[in-house]
Design an enzyme around this catalytic site. Sequence first.
Site, PDB file in Angstrom:
ATOM      1  N   TYR A 123      41.256 -13.807  27.888  1.00 51.97           N
ATOM      2  CA  TYR A 123      42.014 -13.661  26.510  1.00 51.97           C
ATOM      3  C   TYR A 123      41.375 -13.626  25.373  1.00 51.97           C
ATOM      4  CZ  TYR A 123      46.570 -13.718  29.285  1.00 51.97           C
ATOM      5  OH  TYR A 123      47.502 -13.345  30.083  1.00 51.97           O
ATOM      6  N   LYS A 175      39.764 -18.527  41.503  1.00 54.91           N
ATOM      7  CA  LYS A 175      39.414 -17.360  42.031  1.00 54.91           C
ATOM      8  C   LYS A 175      38.012 -17.362  42.454  1.00 54.91           C
ATOM      9  CE  LYS A 175      40.568 -13.307  44.348  1.00 54.91           C
ATOM     10  NZ  LYS A 175      41.672 -13.182  45.438  1.00 54.91           N
ATOM     11  N   ASP A 209      45.481 -16.433  44.842  1.00 58.13           N
ATOM     12  CA  ASP A 209      46.619 -15.324  45.518  1.00 58.13           C
ATOM     13  C   ASP A 209      47.581 -16.230  46.422  1.00 58.13           C
ATOM     14  OD1 ASP A 209      43.693 -15.416  46.147  1.00 58.13           O
ATOM     15  OD2 ASP A 209      43.798 -13.701  47.265  1.00 58.13           O
ATOM     16  N   ASP A 233      49.389 -17.925  33.066  1.00 55.62           N
ATOM     17  CA  ASP A 233      50.179 -16.998  32.336  1.00 55.62           C
ATOM     18  C   ASP A 233      51.080 -16.406  33.377  1.00 55.62           C
ATOM     19  OD1 ASP A 233      51.707 -15.462  30.304  1.00 55.62           O
ATOM     20  OD2 ASP A 233      50.059 -14.362  30.043  1.00 55.62           O
TER      21      ASP A 233
END
Length: 337
Positions: A123, A175, A209, A233
């Site tokens: 972001y 991740k 995930d 988010d």
Amino acid sequence: MTREATLIAGDGIGPEITQVTLQALDALGVQFAWDEQYGGMSAIEKAGTPLPNATLRSIHRTRLCLKGPLTTPVGGGYRSVNVALRQEFELYANVRPVKSIVPGGRYQNVDLVIIRENTEGLYVGLDRTFKVGNDPKALAQATSVMTRDGCKRIARYAFEYAKRHGRRKVTVVHKANILKATSGLFLETARMIAKEYEGQIASDDKIVDNAAMQLVINPAQFDVIVTTNLFGDILSDEASGLVGGVGLAPGANIGAEAAIFEAVHGSAPDIAGQGLANPSAQLLAAAMMLDHVGELEAASRLRRALETAIVKDNVRTKDLGGSASTTEFARAVVGRL
Ligand code: NAD
């Protein structure tokens, strides 16, 4: 005692849910001296810019803001005012609690908090297209930026939050298997901080995930989740869906210099002006703001009134399967207060 605070009613359903929130705060007898300012689409109409200097000056002065959702054009147009505000005031911690309120939903036992890093990651605004040959957008590239200090402060915030709120576990979501540098730094740093809290707050970690899937299979296993900007988010909208949708999900943006409280949801242009919006998320955001300024009793009265209106009085807006309008729901909450 009257506290000064900035008020941004926002776009779309923003003014409708903000009006309800002000009524509830009045009924609680908590006084705020509101400095009303503009942001987003309504600021363009009023001041010709989505983030007027007057709005920034006001928040610099009051250090406290209740904000309605702001529209951000998709795929072009001006940059998100929400992201700009978070960066301007270094609101590094986005705190998004998710709790089962409505009986008969899919899950009855969800009570978790997502703590999202709010200023770094994907972001930061390094998102651009490149011209190749005749195609001005032949290639697109986004850069994620993570810093050791940024990772440390959000991880520490999550563990301190857990301690302060009697929570038992912090799950670090990442991740790092694929994004070895950026997500890797986040995971490594969060594990380092977790060690400082050994014996006080338990900690584990999950790849994003898997975390997304586990949230659907067994959300009760989560207590506090700490994660990076984009994952936070997405996961917080997913988590709000477990308990009835974004209409019930509040959020706080916390930094050393200021705090901005808002609903997790957006300006919902599809239902704006129709009296259908559920004001609960904004009401719960106001409760977080009351906690923040030390009005703990008023905050829990507000939460209790809202839960009683939904659960005992069975007054629910359409998104929760009911038929109450925004005004009818507001009347039920204020009546309970
Ligand atoms: P959205 O959250 O506005 O709406 C998603 C769906 O949820 C819609 O069907 C909407 O009707 C419903 N919904 C949302 N809030 C509701 C409420 N209080 N009561 C009942 N139903 C509700 O998301 P979107 O449509 O993806 O985004 C619309 C705009 O809002 C975009 O411009 C986006 O950038 C912006 N946005 C702003 C914020 C913010 O200001 N913090 C957050 C998210 C999106």
